[in-house]
Design a protein around this motif. Structure first.
Motif, PDB file in Angstrom:
ATOM      1  N   SER A 251       0.567  -3.401  -6.224  1.00  0.00           N
ATOM      2  CA  SER A 251       1.726  -2.689  -5.687  1.00  0.00           C
ATOM      3  C   SER A 251       1.420  -1.218  -5.410  1.00  0.00           C
ATOM      4  O   SER A 251       0.445  -0.667  -5.917  1.00  0.00           O
ATOM      5  CB  SER A 251       2.904  -2.787  -6.658  1.00  0.00           C
ATOM      6  N   TYR A 252       2.282  -0.630  -4.632  1.00  0.00           N
ATOM      7  CA  TYR A 252       2.180   0.785  -4.283  1.00  0.00           C
ATOM      8  C   TYR A 252       3.479   1.435  -4.764  1.00  0.00           C
ATOM      9  O   TYR A 252       4.562   1.085  -4.279  1.00  0.00           O
ATOM     10  CB  TYR A 252       1.975   0.903  -2.773  1.00  0.00           C
ATOM     11  N   VAL A 253       3.345   2.299  -5.748  1.00  0.00           N
ATOM     12  CA  VAL A 253       4.538   2.876  -6.391  1.00  0.00           C
ATOM     13  C   VAL A 253       4.335   4.371  -6.643  1.00  0.00           C
ATOM     14  O   VAL A 253       3.209   4.858  -6.665  1.00  0.00           O
ATOM     15  CB  VAL A 253       4.823   2.195  -7.754  1.00  0.00           C
ATOM     16  N   SER A 254       5.418   5.094  -6.876  1.00  0.00           N
ATOM     17  CA  SER A 254       5.303   6.510  -7.209  1.00  0.00           C
ATOM     18  C   SER A 254       6.514   6.919  -8.032  1.00  0.00           C
ATOM     19  O   SER A 254       7.431   6.119  -8.238  1.00  0.00           O
ATOM     20  CB  SER A 254       5.250   7.353  -5.932  1.00  0.00           C
ATOM     21  N   SER A 255       6.527   8.158  -8.468  1.00  0.00           N
ATOM     22  CA  SER A 255       7.690   8.644  -9.222  1.00  0.00           C
ATOM     23  C   SER A 255       8.899   8.802  -8.308  1.00  0.00           C
ATOM     24  O   SER A 255      10.033   8.839  -8.783  1.00  0.00           O
ATOM     25  CB  SER A 255       7.400  10.013  -9.832  1.00  0.00           C
ATOM     26  N   GLU A 256       8.668   8.927  -7.016  1.00  0.00           N
ATOM     27  CA  GLU A 256       9.773   9.117  -6.080  1.00  0.00           C
ATOM     28  C   GLU A 256      10.475   7.801  -5.784  1.00  0.00           C
ATOM     29  O   GLU A 256      11.679   7.734  -5.672  1.00  0.00           O
ATOM     30  CB  GLU A 256       9.262   9.722  -4.757  1.00  0.00           C
TER      31      GLU A 256
ATOM     32  N   SER B 282      -5.048  -4.359 -11.199  1.00  0.00           N
ATOM     33  CA  SER B 282      -5.161  -2.918 -11.388  1.00  0.00           C
ATOM     34  C   SER B 282      -5.308  -2.266 -10.014  1.00  0.00           C
ATOM     35  O   SER B 282      -6.031  -2.790  -9.161  1.00  0.00           O
ATOM     36  CB  SER B 282      -6.421  -2.651 -12.221  1.00  0.00           C
ATOM     37  N   ILE B 283      -4.668  -1.131  -9.819  1.00  0.00           N
ATOM     38  CA  ILE B 283      -4.742  -0.499  -8.493  1.00  0.00           C
ATOM     39  C   ILE B 283      -6.149   0.029  -8.240  1.00  0.00           C
ATOM     40  O   ILE B 283      -6.687   0.808  -9.036  1.00  0.00           O
ATOM     41  CB  ILE B 283      -3.696   0.623  -8.353  1.00  0.00           C
ATOM     42  N   ALA B 284      -6.735  -0.453  -7.145  1.00  0.00           N
ATOM     43  CA  ALA B 284      -8.109  -0.071  -6.809  1.00  0.00           C
ATOM     44  C   ALA B 284      -8.166   0.516  -5.410  1.00  0.00           C
ATOM     45  O   ALA B 284      -9.232   0.607  -4.813  1.00  0.00           O
ATOM     46  CB  ALA B 284      -9.018  -1.290  -6.912  1.00  0.00           C
ATOM     47  N   THR B 285      -7.012   0.908  -4.864  1.00  0.00           N
ATOM     48  CA  THR B 285      -7.014   1.523  -3.532  1.00  0.00           C
ATOM     49  C   THR B 285      -6.888   3.041  -3.683  1.00  0.00           C
ATOM     50  O   THR B 285      -6.669   3.543  -4.781  1.00  0.00           O
ATOM     51  CB  THR B 285      -5.859   0.959  -2.672  1.00  0.00           C
ATOM     52  N   GLY B 286      -7.014   3.758  -2.558  1.00  0.00           N
ATOM     53  CA  GLY B 286      -6.930   5.220  -2.606  1.00  0.00           C
ATOM     54  C   GLY B 286      -8.075   5.788  -3.431  1.00  0.00           C
ATOM     55  O   GLY B 286      -9.208   5.295  -3.385  1.00  0.00           O
TER      56      GLY B 286
ATOM     57  N   SER C   1       5.634  13.372 -12.356  1.00  0.00           N
ATOM     58  CA  SER C   1       4.600  12.773 -11.504  1.00  0.00           C
ATOM     59  C   SER C   1       3.261  13.390 -11.865  1.00  0.00           C
ATOM     60  O   SER C   1       3.187  14.342 -12.634  1.00  0.00           O
ATOM     61  CB  SER C   1       4.893  13.051 -10.039  1.00  0.00           C
ATOM     62  N   SER C   2       2.225  12.846 -11.229  1.00  0.00           N
ATOM     63  CA  SER C   2       0.906  13.422 -11.486  1.00  0.00           C
ATOM     64  C   SER C   2       0.710  14.693 -10.677  1.00  0.00           C
ATOM     65  O   SER C   2      -0.319  15.332 -10.777  1.00  0.00           O
ATOM     66  CB  SER C   2      -0.176  12.399 -11.179  1.00  0.00           C
ATOM     67  N   GLY C   3       1.682  15.052  -9.843  1.00  0.00           N
ATOM     68  CA  GLY C   3       1.612  16.328  -9.119  1.00  0.00           C
ATOM     69  C   GLY C   3       0.601  16.287  -7.993  1.00  0.00           C
ATOM     70  O   GLY C   3      -0.199  15.380  -7.891  1.00  0.00           O
TER      71      GLY C   3
HETATM   72  P1  AMP Z   1       2.895   9.387  -9.422  1.00  0.00           P
HETATM   73  O1  AMP Z   1       4.128   9.869  -8.770  1.00  0.00           O
HETATM   74  O2  AMP Z   1       2.263  10.313 -10.366  1.00  0.00           O
HETATM   75  O3  AMP Z   1       3.095   8.020  -9.992  1.00  0.00           O
HETATM   76  O4  AMP Z   1       1.811   9.194  -8.277  1.00  0.00           O
HETATM   77  C1  AMP Z   1       2.124   8.479  -7.131  1.00  0.00           C
HETATM   78  C2  AMP Z   1       0.960   8.551  -6.203  1.00  0.00           C
HETATM   79  O5  AMP Z   1      -0.115   7.705  -6.686  1.00  0.00           O
HETATM   80  C3  AMP Z   1       1.277   8.007  -4.852  1.00  0.00           C
HETATM   81  O6  AMP Z   1       1.971   8.947  -4.053  1.00  0.00           O
HETATM   82  C4  AMP Z   1      -0.103   7.696  -4.354  1.00  0.00           C
HETATM   83  O7  AMP Z   1      -0.761   8.865  -3.910  1.00  0.00           O
HETATM   84  C5  AMP Z   1      -0.799   7.163  -5.603  1.00  0.00           C
HETATM   85  N1  AMP Z   1      -0.672   5.682  -5.618  1.00  0.00           N
HETATM   86  C6  AMP Z   1       0.280   4.936  -6.176  1.00  0.00           C
HETATM   87  N2  AMP Z   1       0.070   3.628  -5.930  1.00  0.00           N
HETATM   88  C7  AMP Z   1      -1.056   3.561  -5.180  1.00  0.00           C
HETATM   89  C8  AMP Z   1      -1.784   2.510  -4.594  1.00  0.00           C
HETATM   90  N3  AMP Z   1      -1.439   1.234  -4.743  1.00  0.00           N
HETATM   91  N4  AMP Z   1      -2.898   2.812  -3.889  1.00  0.00           N
HETATM   92  C9  AMP Z   1      -3.292   4.096  -3.751  1.00  0.00           C
HETATM   93  N5  AMP Z   1      -2.647   5.140  -4.277  1.00  0.00           N
HETATM   94  C10 AMP Z   1      -1.532   4.876  -4.978  1.00  0.00           C
END
Ligand code: AMP
Length: 579
Positions: free
Chosen positions: A325-330, A299-303, A96-98
């Motif tokens: 979409s809203y996604v993460s490594s988890e 492209s994600i433009a939130t946060g 993850s990006s940590g």
């Molecule tokens: P990573 O696990 O490195 O991919 O980072 C995941 C993190 O990126 C999430 O926990 C969010 O904090 C951020 N993130 C992912 N998708 C979004 C989104 N659509 N809008 C804002 N932040 C996001």
């Protein structure tokens, strides 16, 4: 697991309607599936003693952070069997990006993760094509990349989530429900050299400019980086097009072969046309000028990405910008079901089939820890999601803060409010307040060797350069002298830049040591009184004069303008960083 595969096969609107209508049932099934699978793992055994009872799970299994699960993840990486945390085989790790950690986080992954990612690619395309006509025959110019993959001592691959996906069969055999093809061949995405990838993406996109209906990148910052790269390379790209010959520095063999085919015969007319556009004084609207049939940007433009919207709008002439979409490594979380809404109004509808989701109420004034299920969140409230996934995380605190904005059928929709403790980021790294404060404290020791004191400082992630870099504004005062001008020792300040970088977290240093990922850190020394002027500005905007603290990172363009006007010297790190 079969549930998701069936749904992907369906890949239609009815599936989305079913998923968002039967939230409670699907969440129950997901938890049951995970608990049945994992009840006998060493991790859960301690709390559930082999039971897969849901109530017992909620009563006994603790809410955890990364530090709590890290020992198990380290054991897996060092070769212990998957079943210490997961009933499913662990097939690799996701980096993850940590957040605040010294090291980048690493999460175990099973195939279910890649299946979910495939699902999200399918369904966000489906939703977009419901709102925008005429996409079927067009192509997407999408800046997708793979970063280098590492191998754990146990021999399993570890990589960023998108890299793992692009290298997998899930991507190779992607289904037709993706709705459009890319202008770049897969070989470009799979090339390990970022500059070659970026160059080839742009070249392929320009050659097929009349077919491009969508321009995309995972995050807006990546898209802006591509545009700045184009500013530096358009002349070379035009020469390649004019003579039908790819630059020699594109040395990745598969990339070179596949891109040369797309480049084709010499095309002086196209080269002239692109040169004419790029030579114009302003690059305002360059995206629709170069790719005239573009209907939207995905492209994600939130946060944290929201800070880049005005710059992107300048280049795109305000084409619709879709955060899909809203996604993460988890885990995957959700999809934006109203893709054409304004960036500030974006909400993500959680899909109940991805993971089991619980929510920690954030604004509980009485400090009672209240945890609710996905179906029980309340409109307007702020929550931190807890994730129980198929790869061994149980009640894992995400660190993101979300607000409930509505419901799509029975599925709650959330606005992304903020990352718990993020301050700066120019690439995929995350630097927190604490990281930055710690680094500046180290640099102060160097500063003290001269006659100077650091009076105040702030920071800013400058992505107008390629690659982006960190800028620190420093207000200095001479200890024994009113005029700092003759005290500014180049050697000392350059060393301060270096010490700040060396003291930042390993994820920053890792990117910084890779060419083209993060540029040299810069210290801009501002005139005395600059931070007073910034404070006055914030107070004029409603900040409390008694509780005012200089923000560690400034995002307001007006406040940055105040500092910029008062810069009187700039210093950069002049040596490379050890990774
Ligand atoms: P990573 O696990 O490195 O991919 O980072 C995941 C993190 O990126 C999430 O926990 C969010 O904090 C951020 N993130 C992912 N998708 C979004 C989104 N659509 N809008 C804002 N932040 C996001």
């Amino acid at each position: 697991m079969s549930l998701c595969s069936d749904l992907i096969k369906g890949s239609d609107e009815k599936t989305l309607e079913d998923l968002t209508s039967n939230v409670k049932q699907i969440q129950d099934n997901v938890l049951e599936e995970i608990l049945t699978l994992n009840a006998n793992t060493e991790y859960l055994e301690r709390f559930l003693h082999g039971s897969s009872d849901k109530e017992l799970f909620k009563k006994n299994v603790p809410v955890v952070t990364y530090e709590d699960v890290k020992p198990f993840i380290d054991r897996l990486a060092n070769g212990e069997s998957s079943d210490i945390i997961s009933g499913n085989p662990i097939t690799g790790f996701l980096l993850s990006s940590g957040t605040s950690g010294v090291k980048r986080k690493m999460f175990p992954r099973t195939n279910k993760y890649l299946e979910n990612l495939k699902f999200i690619y399918c369904y966000r395309s489906l939703v977009i094509s419901k709102h925008i006509d005429g996409l079927e025959h067009g192509k997407g110019m999408v800046f997708n990349f793979c970063t280098p993959e590492n191998t754990t001592p146990s021999g399993l691959p570890s990589a960023a989530a998108t890299t793992s996906f692009f290298k997998s069969d899930y991507f190779k055999n992607r289904p037709s429900c993706w709705h459009w093809s890319f202008t770049s061949p897969d070989e470009v995405i799979l090339c390990p050299d970022t500059n070659q990838t970026l160059y080839c993406h742009l070249l392929c996109g320009i050659v097929q400019r009349n077919e491009v209906v969508k321009v995309g990148a995972a995050f807006v910052s990546i898209l802006l980086r591509a545009i700045i790269f184009l500013e530096n390379f358009w002349k070379e790209i035009c020469t390649n097009i004019r003579y039908g010959h790819l630059s020699e520095w594109i040395t990745d063999t598969s990339c070179r072969e596949s891109v040369s085919k797309i480049l084709g015969e010499p095309n002086p007319e196209l080269a002239d046309l692109i040169e004419n556009e790029c030579n114009k004084k302003s690059w305002e609207g360059i995206i629709p000028r170069l790719w005239p049939k573009t209907k939207f940007i995905e492209s994600i433009a939130t946060g944290q990405m929201a800070q880049h919207i005005p710059t992107l709008e300048f280049y795109s002439n305000k084409l619709p910008l879709i955060s899909s979409s809203y996604v993460s490594s988890e885990t995957m979380f959700g999809i934006n079901m109203s893709p054409l809404c304004k960036p500030k109004d974006v909400s993500y509808t959680f899909m109940p089939n991805f993971s089991y989701f619980e929510f920690l109420l954030v604004d509980a004034g009485d400090h009672k820890v209240e945890i609710v299920d996905l179906v029980d969140v309340k409109l307007g409230c702020y929550y931190e999601p807890l994730v129980t996934n198929h790869s061994g995380l149980h009640r894992y605190k995400m660190g993101d803060i979300l607000q409930v904005t509505g419901f799509y059928n029975n599925a709650p929709q959330f606005r992304f409010v903020r990352r718990g403790n993020l301050t700066l980021s120019v690439n995929m790294e995350v630097t927190t307040d604490a990281d930055l404060l710690n680094a500046v404290t180290h640099a102060k020791v160097v500063l003290e060797s001269s006659d100077l004191m650091l009076m105040d400082f702030t920071s800013y992630a400058d992505i107008s350069t390629s690659p982006g870099h960190y800028v620190l504004y420093w207000e200095l005062k001479a200890k024994y002298n009113n005029d700092i001008a003759d005290q500014l020792d180049n050697k000392v300040l350059v060393e301060c830049c270096y010490v700040v970088e060396e003291s930042l977290n390993s994820f920053y240093r890792d990117y910084r040591s890779r060419e083209g990922s993060i540029g040299a850190l810069e210290i801009r020394v501002v005139q005395q009184g600059s931070f007073d002027a910034v404070m006055e500005f914030f107070i004029s905007q409603g900040a409390s004069s008694t509780q005012y603290k200089t923000p560690i990172c400034i995002k307001s363009s007006e406040a940055l303008g105040i500092l910029e006007k008062r810069v009187h010297a700039r210093f950069f790190t002049d040596k490379s960083l050890s990774s």
